[in-house]
Design an enzyme around this catalytic site. Structure first.
Site, PDB file in Angstrom:
ATOM      1  N   GLU A 143       0.836  -1.193   0.000  1.00  0.00           N
ATOM      2  CA  GLU A 143       0.000   0.000   0.000  1.00  0.00           C
ATOM      3  C   GLU A 143       0.876   1.249   0.000  1.00  0.00           C
ATOM      4  OE1 GLU A 143      -3.466   2.114   2.763  1.00  0.00           O
ATOM      5  OE2 GLU A 143      -2.336   0.399   3.520  1.00  0.00           O
ATOM      6  N   GLU A 240     -12.089   2.896   5.426  1.00  0.00           N
ATOM      7  CA  GLU A 240     -11.050   3.263   6.372  1.00  0.00           C
ATOM      8  C   GLU A 240     -11.066   4.785   6.558  1.00  0.00           C
ATOM      9  OE1 GLU A 240      -6.514   1.813   7.206  1.00  0.00           O
ATOM     10  OE2 GLU A 240      -6.833   3.017   5.403  1.00  0.00           O
TER      11      GLU A 240
END
Length: 260
Positions: A143, A240
């Site tokens: 990520e 998120e």
């Protein structure tokens, strides 16, 4: 339509961790994700998932001392043994919890260390982790993180992520594309996702500025969701974000965006 997973690290954080699974199920989520399971026994988590019929769609490899500010250790040349041990621990949890994708936060670039050595360490660690996870049928993701929120984070751009994936030579390493982080670093969200769709196996969302829920900032999530449908993205999208006015109160964004 997108499949939404509740990020239990960010959502429902007003209740103890093990109670967040129930809260997510009551709110209508069918999948969950979180940073780390390692403070809890795997059987505890597995029991909640099974009882509530929730899919665990993602968690991270061990990332060092989180409370002390570490955000991953894959880029630290003096921590390779610890990284490899962490891969083994993550595999034990993944097998117990049935999760099919694990994310590697590569960490903050160490100061005073040769850049080529840091890069070689990242590549070697990612290849090791991807190969080990492949043996048990679990994908490894990386990520890219914005360097406003985490200054010095080693992996901060999509092109950099794709180059790392190629350099490892692994067919078990893919990308986790976080819309919020990449809006801050790059923009061009739709074009970037389309260009790299085969390598993107998980997406996370939050609006910008503030990292709040969709509809509170500058990102056109109605367009993003429609585009993801049109191009055939079939993975999960992790929510998120930081609830701006309370988790449950803020969930109306799903209906506003015509998502169940």
């Amino acid at each position: 339509m997108p499949k939404l997973a509740a990020n239990l690290t960010m959502l429902f954080n007003e209740v103890p961790f093990m109670e967040r699974f129930d809260a997510a199920a009551r709110a209508g989520f069918q999948g969950v994700e979180f940073l780390f399971p390692y403070a809890f026994h795997a059987d505890q988590i597995a029991d909640r998932l099974n009882y509530l019929q929730l899919d665990l769609v993602l968690h991270n490899l061990p990332a060092g001392n989180w409370e002390a500010g570490e955000r991953g250790i894959a880029c630290l040349p003096d921590r390779v043994g610890e990284f490899q041990d962490g891969v083994g621990e993550a595999i034990r949890y993944a097998k117990a919890l049935g999760v099919k994708q694990l994310n590697c936060l590569v960490g903050i670039t160490p100061k005073g260390v040769d850049a080529e050595k840091v890069h070689a360490t990242v590549v070697s660690n990612l290849k090791f982790a991807a190969d080990e996870l492949k043996k048990v049928g679990v994908r490894l993701l990386i990520e890219q993180i914005n360097t406003f929120d985490i200054p010095g984070f080693y992996l901060s751009g999509t092109k950099q992520a794709m180059n790392l994936i190629k350099e490892t030579g692994s067919d078990n390493l893919f990308d986790q594309y976080d819309i919020y982080h990449m809006q801050r670093m790059e923009g061009e969200l739709a074009a970037t996702i389309k260009a790299n769709l085969p390598m993107i196996k998980h997406i996370q969302l939050a609006d910008n500025p503030g990292r709040f829920e969709p509809g509170t900032g500058e990102i056109n999530y109605r367009y993003i969701f429609k585009m993801l449908d049109e191009i055939g993205y079939d993975g999960w999208i992790g929510c998120e974000y930081k609830p701006k006015a309370g988790t449950v109160e803020g969930l109306h964004w799903r209906a506003d965006h015509q998502i169940k």
